[in-house]
Scaffold this active site. Structure first.
Site, PDB file in Angstrom:
ATOM      1  N   ASP A  36       0.870  -1.175   0.000  1.00 12.23           N
ATOM      2  CA  ASP A  36       0.000   0.000   0.000  1.00 12.23           C
ATOM      3  C   ASP A  36       0.910   1.229   0.000  1.00 12.23           C
ATOM      4  OD1 ASP A  36      -2.152   1.696   0.017  1.00 12.23           O
ATOM      5  OD2 ASP A  36      -3.236   0.634   1.594  1.00 12.23           O
TER       6      ASP A  36
HETATM    7  C1  GLC Z   1      -4.433   4.031   0.117  1.00 12.36           C
HETATM    8  C2  GLC Z   1      -5.404   2.985   0.555  1.00 12.36           C
HETATM    9  C3  GLC Z   1      -5.606   1.866  -0.400  1.00 12.36           C
HETATM   10  C4  GLC Z   1      -5.542   2.328  -1.832  1.00 12.36           C
HETATM   11  C5  GLC Z   1      -4.240   3.024  -2.092  1.00 12.36           C
HETATM   12  C6  GLC Z   1      -4.116   3.546  -3.501  1.00 12.36           C
HETATM   13  O1  GLC Z   1      -3.422   4.264   0.993  1.00 12.36           O
HETATM   14  O2  GLC Z   1      -5.198   2.491   1.846  1.00 12.36           O
HETATM   15  O3  GLC Z   1      -6.842   1.253  -0.128  1.00 12.36           O
HETATM   16  O4  GLC Z   1      -5.732   1.253  -2.696  1.00 12.36           O
HETATM   17  O5  GLC Z   1      -4.052   4.094  -1.200  1.00 12.36           O
HETATM   18  O6  GLC Z   1      -4.963   4.591  -3.767  1.00 12.36           O
END
Ligand code: GLC
Length: 759
Positions: free
Chosen positions: A305
């Site tokens: 993430d």
């Molecule tokens: C964020 C979220 C995740 C998402 C990612 C990309 O930090 O926790 O759910 O897919 O960013 O946008």
């Protein structure tokens, strides 16, 4: 054979000549063979470049402008580094491309790099391709789950995939497979609720919808089940905070949806921000390799993430520096690094030093390249046509599905004295409250949309009944800004009408009312990184409700929100309450239809409503001793349990049939008769629960094992049949082995109960 001699003169280089074999561009060769030919020619750094994901250019430029925290330090360097990596063919994928033009432009730059490898464009298209302008916006996941309508959820994701591919996207960071066990957490609205079976089935339906039988088909995308693991029960309900869960709870509650995603063929998984039992998920080899690959047989790739590899050093403090963080993550099983310039360098060094093997890198690169070849990205599908996209995005067929899902997701929480549906004979109604005419009903992860694509609750009501009754509106400031004047205005206007519809709740939207991106604004009361220490109606909403209620004009309440709310006063005083969740682009249409009876509500809660934040944890599948004792003051039980949801008609359950004796190893047929005893047609969700009465370890008082959504005309009866398998009867014993223990089981459907003995 397509062999080209690339001359130094063509590249503007002096002093080196080499052969480049471009035969992998030939679409008639088998994809596996094309991967071999290409990988043969890739340098180590080029391979690692495939594992490197960047925020797309326009979005990054904007982030730089808004001085987002994670860009502090070398902000402009990031944009420059991204472009340099792109030109050098060192980016494998992007996230959040802004437009079709940008998608094509980035692909063009990638095509001009040495090996011409295309990019995978990724995005969180979580309830529709809704971060992209002009797309179909479905209800958020918690509403989808309320519909208990797997076919419609699958359909909505199929549409999402179509709209993504039409705009040049290939990879969706969806579905969310976290089980929500704490209503303070801001992301509850993104989840499918508190029950592992519901979450598993919704996740499966979503993966099927996005990927179809073959995710490389031209209308399909790669799904990404997120997140591993356990963010739905973090300490204090705060996003990112540690999760401390027993192996039993992980295996019973939090891992099954991941296993279901794997079984459904989900091609990728995302890793969670949090730690579990002292190990940050991004460094958890047991989770990302042991459970995911070895136990579940996963062969795709994982993605970190956002900046979470960095956080192994910055936040979790288990790595001394970025290089050690990269080592821990890749060794654990992280394949793609989401965003940031500090990945290729450290990983290249780690391989050169022999700390990470090149085979480990090859495994990821092979899988990603195979997808790019099979999706046709090296050839016919590299670029997309904006004109073709226009015919697909939010077309009439797609909008109709969004409306149908919104209708099925609305839950009638309370209906005393036939408060609902409202009569169409009323002369006047007032629509009031901070969310009455608000775009908040689109939910989180939605970015700017054409305003005319969204129907607010007020607009839905005006469109439906505006011609036959006077619909007035008491304008109101946003949730956290409600003023004395707002309250006074609603009160005065309430005195002049036959009935009041109050629209209150929460606001998870990332955009403000003018569709400007406004992530940080104070009126965002839920959504990612918006946990709350209270789960009441934020701001002065309750005060406003009470003041309007005091006028004596009949009042119903519509809730627009993503998390369960502690609304004890509302539940005690207001006769008609509707939970609409965040019903998407056509939400206002669906809410109006339910309010005035054109649609008979059929949604059921996929999550329980605690009376207060102090009642957390609250979930239906609790252990027998959970409520053995009560709180000293106030009531202990929730306002509404999982599964609750009323209808404008009535259903009678009878003739629950279960065999008395069941032999070990065989399955258990169960049936029940459900009759519509009211005067309106209606849909009912029939839930089958079981209880293992005496077992070697404690088991929940009830566990959902199956459900059926049926439609019944007035007076109509249907026999609903279920089959309980041995797996349904299994528990994890003292050694966490799955076993079926002989003894008495209780089956529960619609208030009826029957026991059987398993020999
Ligand atoms: C964020 C979220 C995740 C998402 C990612 C990309 O930090 O926790 O759910 O897919 O960013 O946008």
């Amino acid at each position: 054979m397509n062999k080209f001699l690339v001359c130094t003169s063509m590249l503007g280089l002096v002093g080196s000549v080499w052969d480049q074999d471009f035969s992998y561009l030939d679409p008639t060769l088998p994809p596996e063979k094309r991967v071999d030919i290409l990988m043969e020619q890739m340098t180590l750094t080029e391979k690692i470049g495939q594992m490197n994901q960047y925020l797309a250019l326009e979005k990054m430029r904007r982030k730089v402008e808004t001085n987002a925290a994670e860009n502090t330090g070398n902000r402009n360097k990031k944009v420059a580094a991204m472009l340099a990596d792109l030109d050098a063919g060192l980016i494998g994928s992007t996230l959040f491309v802004n437009s079709i033009e940008e998608s094509n432009a980035l692909q063009k730059r990638a095509e001009q790099s040495r090996l011409k490898i295309p990019l995978l464009h990724a995005m969180d298209s979580i309830h529709g391709h809704c971060a992209f302008y002009g797309t179909t916006i479905f209800p958020t996941a918690i509403g989808q789950a309320s519909s208990f309508d797997l076919a419609l959820v699958e359909k909505s994701q199929e549409i999402t995939a179509k709209e993504m591919r039409a705009t040049g996207y290939h990879w969706n960071f969806w579905p969310y497979m976290s089980v929500a066990r704490d209503a303070r957490w801001g992301r509850v609205g993104e989840t499918f609720g508190e029950d592992p079976l519901v979450v598993s089935r919704m996740v499966t339906a979503s993966v099927k919808g996005l990927q179809g039988d073959d995710y490389t088909d031209k209308d399909r995308v790669i799904a990404c089940a997120k997140v591993l693991l356990g963010d739905g029960q973090s300490i204090n309900g705060l996003n990112f905070a540690p999760t401390d869960l027993s192996e039993r709870t992980l295996r019973e509650i939090f891992l099954p949806p991941g296993k279901a995603a794997g079984d459904a063929g989900c091609r990728t998984f995302m890793v969670a921000h949090n730690e579990v039992n002292g190990i940050p998920c991004h460094a958890d080899r047991r989770l990302l390799t042991g459970i995911l690959r070895e136990e579940w047989g996963f062969e795709g790739y994982t993605i970190s993430d956002w900046m979470d590899v960095e956080r192994l050093n910055w936040i979790h403090k288990i790595a001394h520096d970025q290089k050690e963080a990269v080592f821990l993550a890749v060794y654990a099983g992280v394949d793609v690094h989401m965003h940031g310039p500090d990945f290729i360098g450290p990983l290249t060094e780690l391989v050169e030093e022999g700390k990470i093997s090149e085979d480990r890198i090859d495994r990821t690169v092979r899988a990603m390249l195979l997808d790019k070849f099979r999706m046709g990205l090296f050839n016919e599908n590299r670029y997309v046509d904006p004109a073709a996209a226009e015919r697909v995005l939010a077309n009439a067929e797609h909008r109709a599905v969004a409306l149908e899902l919104a209708r099925n997701s609305i839950v009638l929480l309370k209906n005393n004295n036939q408060a609902l549906p409202l009569s169409k004979q009323l002369k006047s109604v007032l629509v009031a409250g901070p969310l009455a005419d608000s775009n908040a009903l689109v939910g989180d992860w939605v970015y700017a949309q054409p305003p005319e694509n969204i129907t607010t609750v007020l607009a839905g009501i005006q469109n439906l009944v505006g011609a036959q009754m006077k619909v007035s509106y008491a304008s109101c400031s946003e949730i956290m800004d409600i003023t004395d004047e707002d309250i006074e205005r609603a009160v005065q206007q309430a005195k002049e009408v036959d009935s009041v519809i109050m629209v209150v709740g929460g606001n998870d939207a990332r955009v403000d009312e003018d569709w400007k991106t406004a992530d940080g604004r104070r009126n965002r009361t839920g959504g990612e990184n918006r946990a709350r220490s209270e789960i009441n109606l934020a701001g002065r909403q309750l005060e406003m409700l009470k003041a309007v209620w005091e006028t004596g004009t009949p009042m119903v309440v519509v809730l627009i929100n993503g998390r369960p709310l502690s609304i004890e006063w509302v539940a005690d005083h207001v006769d008609g309450i509707i939970e609409a969740w965040q019903p998407g682009m056509n939400g206002g249409v669906a809410v109006a239809e339910v309010l005035f009876g054109d649609v008979n509500p059929s949604g059921k809660l996929p999550i329980s409503f605690p009376r207060s934040a102090g009642h957390i944890q609250t979930f239906y599948n609790h252990k027998p001793s959970t409520y053995y004792r009560e709180y000293k003051f106030g009531k202990t039980q929730p306002l509404w349990w999982f599964g609750h949801g009323l209808s404008y008609t009535t259903f009678k359950y009878s003739r629950l049939k279960v065999p008395q004796q069941v032999t070990a190893g065989s399955s258990v047929p169960v049936s029940i008769v459900v009759e519509n005893t009211g005067t309106r047609s209606g849909d009912e969700v029939v839930f089958l629960y079981i209880n293992d009465m005496i077992s070697s370890v404690t088991t929940p008082v009830k566990l959902l094992k199956d459900w059926a959504r049926i439609q019944l005309e007035p007076g109509e009866k249907k026999t609903v049949e279920f089959t309980l398998t041995q797996e349904d009867l299994a528990l994890l014993d003292i050694n966490l082995e799955s076993v079926v223990e002989p003894g008495v089981f209780e089956v529960m459907i619609g208030g009826l109960k029957k026991e059987f003995v398993l020999e």
